[in-house]
Design a protein around this motif. Structure first.
Motif, PDB file in Angstrom:
ATOM      1  N   UNK A 212      45.115  36.299  33.898  1.00  0.00           N
ATOM      2  CA  UNK A 212      44.015  35.800  34.698  1.00  0.00           C
ATOM      3  C   UNK A 212      44.437  34.518  35.410  1.00  0.00           C
ATOM      4  N   UNK A 213      45.153  33.647  34.729  1.00  0.00           N
ATOM      5  CA  UNK A 213      45.629  32.421  35.352  1.00  0.00           C
ATOM      6  C   UNK A 213      46.611  32.744  36.476  1.00  0.00           C
ATOM      7  N   UNK A 214      47.485  33.727  36.256  1.00  0.00           N
ATOM      8  CA  UNK A 214      48.419  34.142  37.309  1.00  0.00           C
ATOM      9  C   UNK A 214      47.660  34.692  38.509  1.00  0.00           C
ATOM     10  N   UNK A 215      46.652  35.525  38.206  1.00  0.00           N
ATOM     11  CA  UNK A 215      45.846  36.088  39.293  1.00  0.00           C
ATOM     12  C   UNK A 215      45.118  34.982  40.048  1.00  0.00           C
ATOM     13  N   UNK A 216      44.633  34.000  39.309  1.00  0.00           N
ATOM     14  CA  UNK A 216      43.944  32.881  39.948  1.00  0.00           C
ATOM     15  C   UNK A 216      44.912  32.097  40.827  1.00  0.00           C
ATOM     16  N   UNK A 217      46.126  31.894  40.333  1.00  0.00           N
ATOM     17  CA  UNK A 217      47.140  31.206  41.130  1.00  0.00           C
ATOM     18  C   UNK A 217      47.475  31.968  42.391  1.00  0.00           C
ATOM     19  N   UNK A 218      47.622  33.285  42.255  1.00  0.00           N
ATOM     20  CA  UNK A 218      47.918  34.128  43.411  1.00  0.00           C
ATOM     21  C   UNK A 218      46.769  34.070  44.417  1.00  0.00           C
TER      22      UNK A 218
END
Length: 114
Positions: free
Chosen positions: A42-48
């Motif tokens: 989720x954090x990666x998706x948020x960063x993306x």
């Protein structure tokens, strides 16, 4: 009268639904979970997502800057055209004044018929 009965039924149905939702939320209250791959994803998706939004915003800003530069050039060009038009008008106006003076002087020299 019919309207009031319908409203009462809707109110009661809403109260039942709210109560049901409240009881479900009490049973499913969030229990803290240890950090997991799901949270990291989720954090990666948020960063993306943040990166995409930043790129989109930058692209929009650059597009606005380009548009403003085109408008500035157009304003400069139009301003130059207007200045030249004023200069031509001034020249023509001066010429008309000279012709008017010449005509007036010649009219004064005409013999009077008395």
């Amino acid at each position: 009268m019919n309207k009031a009965i319908g409203t009462t039924e809707i109110d009661e149905a809403l109260e039942v639904e709210i109560g049901r939702s409240f009881h479900q939320s009490k049973h499913t209250t969030a229990v803290p979970h240890p950090a997991s791959a799901e949270h990291e994803m989720t954090a990666d998706n948020l960063g993306t997502l943040l990166s995409r939004m930043t790129k989109l915003s930058m692209s929009e800003v650059e597009s606005l800057i380009d548009e403003l530069e085109r408008l500035r050039k157009k304003l400069e060009t139009d301003g130059d055209l207007i200045e030249r038009a004023f200069a031509r008008h001034s020249e023509h106006s001066h010429g008309v004044m000279q012709l008017t003076t010449i005509i007036a002087d010649n009219v004064k020299r005409l013999p009077t018929t008395s």
